[in-house]
Design a protein around this motif. Sequence first.
Motif, PDB file in Angstrom:
ATOM      1  N   LEU A   1     -15.054  36.537  42.140  1.00  0.00           N
ATOM      2  CA  LEU A   1     -13.834  36.751  42.868  1.00  0.00           C
ATOM      3  C   LEU A   1     -13.678  38.302  43.020  1.00  0.00           C
ATOM      4  CD1 LEU A   1     -14.119  34.351  45.960  1.00  0.00           C
ATOM      5  CD2 LEU A   1     -16.183  35.871  45.308  1.00  0.00           C
ATOM      6  N   PRO A   2     -12.100  38.490  42.513  1.00  0.00           N
ATOM      7  CA  PRO A   2     -11.294  39.547  42.288  1.00  0.00           C
ATOM      8  C   PRO A   2     -12.217  40.527  42.282  1.00  0.00           C
ATOM      9  CG  PRO A   2     -10.668  37.305  41.559  1.00  0.00           C
ATOM     10  CD  PRO A   2     -12.049  37.272  41.196  1.00  0.00           C
ATOM     11  N   ILE A   3     -12.867  40.087  40.846  1.00  0.00           N
ATOM     12  CA  ILE A   3     -13.618  41.820  39.961  1.00  0.00           C
ATOM     13  C   ILE A   3     -14.800  42.586  41.695  1.00  0.00           C
ATOM     14  CG2 ILE A   3     -16.183  42.081  38.553  1.00  0.00           C
ATOM     15  CD1 ILE A   3     -15.030  40.577  36.787  1.00  0.00           C
ATOM     16  N   VAL A   4     -15.333  41.967  42.637  1.00  0.00           N
ATOM     17  CA  VAL A   4     -16.307  42.839  42.867  1.00  0.00           C
ATOM     18  C   VAL A   4     -15.718  42.910  44.812  1.00  0.00           C
ATOM     19  CG1 VAL A   4     -18.402  40.616  42.444  1.00  0.00           C
ATOM     20  CG2 VAL A   4     -16.178  39.931  44.839  1.00  0.00           C
ATOM     21  N   GLN A   5     -14.315  42.487  44.683  1.00  0.00           N
ATOM     22  CA  GLN A   5     -13.359  42.844  45.969  1.00  0.00           C
ATOM     23  C   GLN A   5     -12.608  44.188  45.083  1.00  0.00           C
ATOM     24  OE1 GLN A   5     -12.254  39.300  48.727  1.00  0.00           O
ATOM     25  NE2 GLN A   5     -12.446  38.401  46.437  1.00  0.00           N
ATOM     26  N   ASP A   6     -12.034  44.159  43.566  1.00  0.00           N
ATOM     27  CA  ASP A   6     -11.498  45.508  43.693  1.00  0.00           C
ATOM     28  C   ASP A   6     -12.550  47.072  43.645  1.00  0.00           C
ATOM     29  OD1 ASP A   6     -10.128  47.000  42.400  1.00  0.00           O
ATOM     30  OD2 ASP A   6      -9.550  45.967  41.222  1.00  0.00           O
ATOM     31  N   LYS A   7     -12.406  47.573  44.445  1.00  0.00           N
ATOM     32  CA  LYS A   7     -13.311  48.467  44.552  1.00  0.00           C
ATOM     33  C   LYS A   7     -12.528  49.726  43.526  1.00  0.00           C
ATOM     34  CE  LYS A   7     -14.036  51.297  48.689  1.00  0.00           C
ATOM     35  NZ  LYS A   7     -15.525  51.090  48.449  1.00  0.00           N
ATOM     36  N   THR A   8     -12.393  49.834  42.437  1.00  0.00           N
ATOM     37  CA  THR A   8     -12.458  50.442  41.579  1.00  0.00           C
ATOM     38  C   THR A   8     -12.778  50.288  40.440  1.00  0.00           C
ATOM     39  OG1 THR A   8     -10.028  49.374  40.505  1.00  0.00           O
ATOM     40  CG2 THR A   8      -9.221  50.564  41.453  1.00  0.00           C
ATOM     41  N   ASN A   9     -13.452  49.348  39.826  1.00  0.00           N
ATOM     42  CA  ASN A   9     -14.732  48.556  39.327  1.00  0.00           C
ATOM     43  C   ASN A   9     -15.720  49.158  40.326  1.00  0.00           C
ATOM     44  OD1 ASN A   9     -12.358  46.946  38.257  1.00  0.00           O
ATOM     45  ND2 ASN A   9     -12.911  45.012  39.579  1.00  0.00           N
ATOM     46  N   GLY A  10     -15.624  50.100  40.889  1.00  0.00           N
ATOM     47  CA  GLY A  10     -17.012  50.676  41.241  1.00  0.00           C
ATOM     48  C   GLY A  10     -18.180  50.070  41.360  1.00  0.00           C
ATOM     49  N   THR A  11     -19.325  50.638  40.931  1.00  0.00           N
ATOM     50  CA  THR A  11     -20.810  50.409  40.717  1.00  0.00           C
ATOM     51  C   THR A  11     -21.271  48.869  39.441  1.00  0.00           C
ATOM     52  OG1 THR A  11     -21.613  52.089  39.499  1.00  0.00           O
ATOM     53  CG2 THR A  11     -21.429  52.007  41.521  1.00  0.00           C
ATOM     54  N   SER A  12     -20.472  48.926  38.819  1.00  0.00           N
ATOM     55  CA  SER A  12     -20.104  47.675  37.733  1.00  0.00           C
ATOM     56  C   SER A  12     -19.981  46.658  38.193  1.00  0.00           C
ATOM     57  CB  SER A  12     -18.686  47.783  37.167  1.00  0.00           C
ATOM     58  OG  SER A  12     -17.616  47.376  37.094  1.00  0.00           O
ATOM     59  N   ARG A  13     -19.662  46.522  39.924  1.00  0.00           N
ATOM     60  CA  ARG A  13     -19.316  45.407  40.504  1.00  0.00           C
ATOM     61  C   ARG A  13     -20.957  44.182  40.945  1.00  0.00           C
ATOM     62  NH1 ARG A  13     -16.136  46.720  45.292  1.00  0.00           N
ATOM     63  NH2 ARG A  13     -16.555  48.934  44.874  1.00  0.00           N
ATOM     64  N   GLN A  14     -21.615  45.538  40.988  1.00  0.00           N
ATOM     65  CA  GLN A  14     -23.215  45.364  41.752  1.00  0.00           C
ATOM     66  C   GLN A  14     -24.040  43.930  41.317  1.00  0.00           C
ATOM     67  OE1 GLN A  14     -25.468  48.994  40.785  1.00  0.00           O
ATOM     68  NE2 GLN A  14     -24.614  50.068  43.176  1.00  0.00           N
ATOM     69  N   MET A  15     -23.831  43.311  40.493  1.00  0.00           N
ATOM     70  CA  MET A  15     -25.129  42.269  40.130  1.00  0.00           C
ATOM     71  C   MET A  15     -23.388  41.692  39.825  1.00  0.00           C
ATOM     72  SD  MET A  15     -28.014  43.725  39.032  1.00  0.00           S
ATOM     73  CE  MET A  15     -28.656  42.077  38.513  1.00  0.00           C
ATOM     74  N   PHE A  16     -22.788  41.183  39.448  1.00  0.00           N
ATOM     75  CA  PHE A  16     -21.483  40.318  39.816  1.00  0.00           C
ATOM     76  C   PHE A  16     -21.966  39.916  41.748  1.00  0.00           C
ATOM     77  CE2 PHE A  16     -19.212  42.020  36.619  1.00  0.00           C
ATOM     78  CZ  PHE A  16     -18.804  40.974  35.877  1.00  0.00           C
ATOM     79  N   VAL A  17     -21.722  40.863  42.586  1.00  0.00           N
ATOM     80  CA  VAL A  17     -22.322  40.818  43.607  1.00  0.00           C
ATOM     81  C   VAL A  17     -23.218  39.708  44.017  1.00  0.00           C
ATOM     82  CG1 VAL A  17     -22.434  41.359  46.214  1.00  0.00           C
ATOM     83  CG2 VAL A  17     -20.797  42.470  44.900  1.00  0.00           C
ATOM     84  N   PHE A  18     -24.325  40.331  42.691  1.00  0.00           N
ATOM     85  CA  PHE A  18     -26.185  40.124  43.769  1.00  0.00           C
ATOM     86  C   PHE A  18     -26.654  38.013  42.602  1.00  0.00           C
ATOM     87  CE2 PHE A  18     -30.173  39.299  41.904  1.00  0.00           C
ATOM     88  CZ  PHE A  18     -30.829  39.485  42.554  1.00  0.00           C
ATOM     89  N   ALA A  19     -25.063  37.945  41.957  1.00  0.00           N
ATOM     90  CA  ALA A  19     -24.950  36.600  41.169  1.00  0.00           C
ATOM     91  C   ALA A  19     -24.736  35.834  41.907  1.00  0.00           C
ATOM     92  CB  ALA A  19     -24.523  37.131  40.164  1.00  0.00           C
ATOM     93  N   LEU A  20     -23.071  36.254  43.073  1.00  0.00           N
ATOM     94  CA  LEU A  20     -22.982  35.473  44.034  1.00  0.00           C
ATOM     95  C   LEU A  20     -23.637  34.425  44.428  1.00  0.00           C
ATOM     96  CD1 LEU A  20     -19.692  37.534  44.676  1.00  0.00           C
ATOM     97  CD2 LEU A  20     -19.630  35.554  43.500  1.00  0.00           C
ATOM     98  N   GLY A  21     -25.150  35.087  45.061  1.00  0.00           N
ATOM     99  CA  GLY A  21     -26.105  34.716  45.831  1.00  0.00           C
ATOM    100  C   GLY A  21     -26.787  33.504  45.503  1.00  0.00           C
ATOM    101  N   LYS A  22     -26.006  33.581  44.147  1.00  0.00           N
ATOM    102  CA  LYS A  22     -26.376  31.744  43.619  1.00  0.00           C
ATOM    103  C   LYS A  22     -25.462  31.085  44.131  1.00  0.00           C
ATOM    104  CE  LYS A  22     -29.283  33.549  40.084  1.00  0.00           C
ATOM    105  NZ  LYS A  22     -29.694  33.730  38.216  1.00  0.00           N
ATOM    106  N   ILE A  23     -24.269  31.488  44.791  1.00  0.00           N
ATOM    107  CA  ILE A  23     -23.377  30.366  44.906  1.00  0.00           C
ATOM    108  C   ILE A  23     -23.000  30.148  46.382  1.00  0.00           C
ATOM    109  CG2 ILE A  23     -21.149  29.598  44.095  1.00  0.00           C
ATOM    110  CD1 ILE A  23     -22.520  29.915  41.465  1.00  0.00           C
ATOM    111  N   LYS A  24     -23.674  29.034  46.685  1.00  0.00           N
ATOM    112  CA  LYS A  24     -23.570  28.762  48.411  1.00  0.00           C
ATOM    113  C   LYS A  24     -22.361  27.500  48.958  1.00  0.00           C
ATOM    114  CE  LYS A  24     -27.538  27.418  49.927  1.00  0.00           C
ATOM    115  NZ  LYS A  24     -29.163  27.281  50.513  1.00  0.00           N
TER     116      LYS A  24
END
Length: 230
Positions: A146-169
């Motif tokens: 969660l800290p990775i995806v919320q840190d905008k300085t991580n840029g587009t490298s966050r994309q697949m982390f965000v995608f992966a969160l779709g497996k977690i309810k």
Amino acid sequence: MNLNIHELNEKFKELITKPFKSTEDLKFQEEIRIALEKSLSEEEVELVNDLNSIGIKINSVWDLVKTNERYPDAIPILLDHLQKDYHERNIEGIIRALAVKEAKGKATPYLITMYHQIPKDNDSLRWAIGNTVDMTITQDDVKSILPIVQDKTNGTSRQMFVFALGKIKSAEVEDVLINLLNDDEVVAHALIALGKIKSQKAKDKITILTDHPKPLVRKEAQKALKKIIK
């Protein structure tokens, strides 16, 4: 040619980006490419030997990336070598080889540690880590993601982390994904993830995004909405 692997890599990048190349330039570029491939192969000899010793017969870690065969016994060896000081190309091969279900629940902590060690301008390698995490993520990994995806300085490298969160309810994940709908760099991936978890809470916001100016966002919003309504 007395250049180390990093010098060869830099020289090769310099040559392939050169706008105008003479015949000599092209010849030298090919010599550098061959020398670089040889150095990369020599560097991963220990890894290849360790895998061969348990019956996994390969010539390069990239053979694992390409195979359809399962290799559960290779996971501990890959995780061990992930922590070694290899060239970026070999590290990427190990990262991508870990993108298998047998690494689920094992690899993510190592990958997250590496993600934070890689300079932020190396977007492609950090993106590759997120891509593998999509395969290896568990509920226990959420707190570090969660800290990775919320840190905008991580840029587009966050994309697949965000995608992966779709497996977690979870309510926390759902709220973070909804907030990320305001982030142009990851909005499409957040929409996919919200569609996977069938987020009723995000429905109104997703409906608005079906009129987004970007075709990809409109498309993913429409797809997510169908899953939620269904």
